[in-house]
Design a protein around this motif. Structure first.
Motif, PDB file in Angstrom:
ATOM      1  N   SER A   1      -0.226  -2.505  -9.060  1.00 16.73           N
ATOM      2  CA  SER A   1      -0.976  -2.435  -7.916  1.00 16.73           C
ATOM      3  C   SER A   1      -2.350  -1.687  -7.995  1.00 16.73           C
ATOM      4  O   SER A   1      -2.207  -0.478  -8.801  1.00 16.73           O
ATOM      5  CB  SER A   1      -0.268  -2.127  -6.489  1.00 16.73           C
TER       6      SER A   1
ATOM      7  N   LEU B   1      -4.493  -6.558  -6.566  1.00 19.77           N
ATOM      8  CA  LEU B   1      -5.472  -5.920  -5.617  1.00 19.77           C
ATOM      9  C   LEU B   1      -5.196  -5.576  -4.328  1.00 19.77           C
ATOM     10  O   LEU B   1      -4.402  -6.567  -3.655  1.00 19.77           O
ATOM     11  CB  LEU B   1      -6.896  -6.529  -5.588  1.00 19.77           C
ATOM     12  N   THR B   2      -5.097  -4.356  -3.937  1.00 16.40           N
ATOM     13  CA  THR B   2      -4.113  -4.066  -2.587  1.00 16.40           C
ATOM     14  C   THR B   2      -4.987  -3.265  -1.844  1.00 16.40           C
ATOM     15  O   THR B   2      -5.882  -2.570  -2.218  1.00 16.40           O
ATOM     16  CB  THR B   2      -2.686  -3.700  -2.735  1.00 16.40           C
ATOM     17  N   GLY B   3      -4.812  -3.235  -0.291  1.00 18.02           N
ATOM     18  CA  GLY B   3      -5.560  -2.329   0.433  1.00 18.02           C
ATOM     19  C   GLY B   3      -4.843  -2.575   1.850  1.00 18.02           C
ATOM     20  O   GLY B   3      -3.901  -3.471   2.145  1.00 18.02           O
TER      21      GLY B   3
ATOM     22  N   SER C   1     -14.112   1.824   1.551  1.00 18.20           N
ATOM     23  CA  SER C   1     -13.701   1.570   0.436  1.00 18.20           C
ATOM     24  C   SER C   1     -13.748   2.438  -1.039  1.00 18.20           C
ATOM     25  O   SER C   1     -14.721   3.377  -0.639  1.00 18.20           O
ATOM     26  CB  SER C   1     -15.068   0.379  -0.100  1.00 18.20           C
TER      27      SER C   1
ATOM     28  N   VAL D   1       0.910  -1.354  -0.001  1.00 19.36           N
ATOM     29  CA  VAL D   1       0.012   0.054   0.023  1.00 19.36           C
ATOM     30  C   VAL D   1       0.878   1.277  -0.100  1.00 19.36           C
ATOM     31  O   VAL D   1       0.464   2.327  -0.857  1.00 19.36           O
ATOM     32  CB  VAL D   1      -1.163   0.121   1.260  1.00 19.36           C
TER      33      VAL D   1
ATOM     34  N   THR E   1      -7.862  -5.709   2.466  1.00 21.44           N
ATOM     35  CA  THR E   1      -8.205  -5.856   0.870  1.00 21.44           C
ATOM     36  C   THR E   1      -9.511  -6.301   0.724  1.00 21.44           C
ATOM     37  O   THR E   1     -10.578  -5.715   0.053  1.00 21.44           O
ATOM     38  CB  THR E   1      -7.227  -6.297   0.175  1.00 21.44           C
TER      39      THR E   1
ATOM     40  N   SER F   1      -3.985  -9.319  -3.237  1.00 20.48           N
ATOM     41  CA  SER F   1      -2.465  -9.188  -2.320  1.00 20.48           C
ATOM     42  C   SER F   1      -2.606  -9.947  -0.949  1.00 20.48           C
ATOM     43  O   SER F   1      -1.798 -10.525  -0.622  1.00 20.48           O
ATOM     44  CB  SER F   1      -2.036  -7.881  -2.023  1.00 20.48           C
TER      45      SER F   1
ATOM     46  N   LYS G   1      -5.182  -0.003  -5.528  1.00 23.33           N
ATOM     47  CA  LYS G   1      -5.441   0.052  -4.008  1.00 23.33           C
ATOM     48  C   LYS G   1      -6.839   0.247  -4.009  1.00 23.33           C
ATOM     49  O   LYS G   1      -7.653   1.237  -4.962  1.00 23.33           O
ATOM     50  CB  LYS G   1      -4.689   1.443  -3.389  1.00 23.33           C
TER      51      LYS G   1
ATOM     52  N   TYR H   1     -13.162  -5.138   1.400  1.00 24.31           N
ATOM     53  CA  TYR H   1     -13.914  -4.020   0.387  1.00 24.31           C
ATOM     54  C   TYR H   1     -15.412  -4.326   0.358  1.00 24.31           C
ATOM     55  O   TYR H   1     -15.981  -5.123   0.325  1.00 24.31           O
ATOM     56  CB  TYR H   1     -13.488  -4.326  -0.940  1.00 24.31           C
TER      57      TYR H   1
END
Length: 447
Positions: free
Chosen positions: A144, A192-194, A169, A13, A197, A228, A146, A200
């Motif tokens: 990536s 996909l990242t967060g 989100s 991130v 994640t 991720s 986010k 979401y």
């Protein structure tokens, strides 16, 4: 023309956000510098004590490189300990994990007033996702994306909700718009990242993570979609269903375990049992026979007995992860676990960490050896840094095996078919077969 240099610590991130901050500087007419720059942006980490320490070292290193530069510190450590950061002689501006778009304005204001600026606000009051666009990345292979920020879980060991705030989100249309942008910029794989994640959509009324995956599946030209990190509790039947019917979600999942002992999981306030975790992994293995599962394990959590550690060791061994990231428990001030009296002795922690790292190496080799002689698909990312003249390139297969293969610079970022000739860890050696054309379908071994 003014120059800016970036130093990023910590997770995916943070790396994503540094790219987003660079977009802001580029639009303001800055050029990126490798070493001596007019402005330094240090994007910090606070997930462990080591993260704090490395962040402070990076800040001081940048100040030494150019004492006249504007030093701007952002990220998680800046968010949780702004006063500590401001106290470092030479730090001019502190911005937390919000309001990154104000950074350029703060720099201009500082140049006029020469007064240090603390731009850190109360993250717990933030309810809206901060839109940070990244149409392309400095390294041109894996992009990536986010999709969310923050976390509502409050595990007893974790400082992250205080660093990142509560879960929020990104709007689905913004996620999809950026996914299309990235594909049209030539990226074959999106990660996909967060912060949490697969949480979401928990803050939306009728739109969840599974729905987002289904819509991303429709993005024209996207070949690989990687998540991720996903919690066991978020691998819902609906998510399993989407994965089963997907042509793009890859055969590798990172599912944090943290402990393979139910009593430890309970003290950590994790939302699953070992039995539930195992059952969810099995559901995914039924879809992908060659599935790679990587994980995180915390060793020496307060009160961890020898017996609880053995439970974790045996659970990890029996589940046959393809790699484990092992962390010794690190006290984070303000978390419930840090206040516990039954802290585990540092030497005991070290010993247990070593045992799990040895096990991880063995499991990684075992997993890789199953693929010796197989034809797999990989995306070459960069030339082999250890031997730049060898003509070898390094990249990852869909199931996250790190591969060295003879290739050329024009293959970077493309999907190529290779044959694993020598399995190993950390690298597998492969021979090149051919570059896949865009019209061809990528192959994952699916049941």
């Amino acid at each position: 023309m003014s120059t800016v240099a970036f130093h990023t610590l910590g997770c995916k991130v943070n790396h994503y956000e540094t790219e987003a901050i660079w977009q802001l500087f580029e639009h303001a007419g800055y050029e990126q510098a490798e070493s001596s720059a007019d402005v330094y942006v240090i994007n910090t980490c606070t997930v462990t004590n080591t993260g704090d320490k490395k962040s402070r070292q990076a800040i001081r290193r940048c100040i030494r490189q150019n004492p006249d530069a504007v030093i701007c510190v952002t990220g998680c450590y800046a968010q949780t300990s702004p006063a500590e950061v401001m106290d470092i002689p030479g730090v001019d501006i502190v911005v937390g994990t919000q309001d990154r778009s104000k950074m350029i304005g703060y720099i201009e204001a500082f140049k006029h007033s020469r007064e240090p600026i603390n731009g850190v606000s109360n993250i717990m009051k933030t309810r809206v996702y901060e839109e940070l666009d990244v149409p392309a990345f400095t390294d041109r292979t894996r992009a990536s994306l986010k999709i969310q920020e923050g976390c509502n879980n409050f595990c007893t060991f974790c400082i992250i909700p205080w660093a990142r705030g509560l879960l929020r989100s990104r709007q689905p249309e913004d996620v999809l718009k950026q996914a299309r942008q990235l594909v049209s910029a030539g990226y074959k794989e999106i990660v996909l990242t967060g912060i949490h994640t697969a949480g979401y959509g928990e803050d939306f009324k009728d739109y969840n993570f599974a729905t987002l995956l289904r819509e991303l599946e429709q993005v024209e030209g996207l070949k690989r979609l990687r998540i991720s990190s996903i919690e066991a509790s978020q691998i819902t039947d609906e998510v399993v269903d989407v994965v089963r019917n997907s042509d793009t979600i890859v055969n590798h999942f990172h599912i944090p375990l943290q402990a393979g002992s139910d009593t430890v999981l309970k003290r950590m306030r994790r939302k699953y049992t070992t039995a539930y975790y195992k059952e969810r992994v099995q559901r995914l293995k039924d879809i992908f026979p060659d599935l790679a599962i990587t994980t995180d394990v915390i060793v020496g959590f307060p009160g961890e007995t020898e017996e609880e550690f053995r439970e974790t060791y045996h659970f990890v061994r029996d589940l046959q992860f393809s790699e484990i990231h092992v962390f010794p428990y690190s006290k984070r001030t303000g978390t419930p676990a840090a206040r516990r009296e039954d802290q585990v002795d540092e030497d005991v922690k070290k010993q247990r960490v070593q045992q799990l790292i040895s096990l991880s190496d063995q499991l990684a080799k075992d997993y890789a050896s199953k693929h010796e002689g197989e034809v797999l698909e990989m995306i070459p990312e960069e030339a082999d840094k250890e031997d730049p003249d060898s003509g070898m390139y390094i990249g990852y297969t869909s199931n996250y095996l790190k591969v060295k293969v003879p290739a050329s610079v024009d293959m970077v970022g493309k999907i190529v078919r290779v044959k694993i000739v020598k399995a190993g860890y950390p690298y597998n050696e492969a021979e090149f077969i051919r570059v896949l054309e865009d019209a061809e379908k990528t192959q994952y071994v699916q049941a």
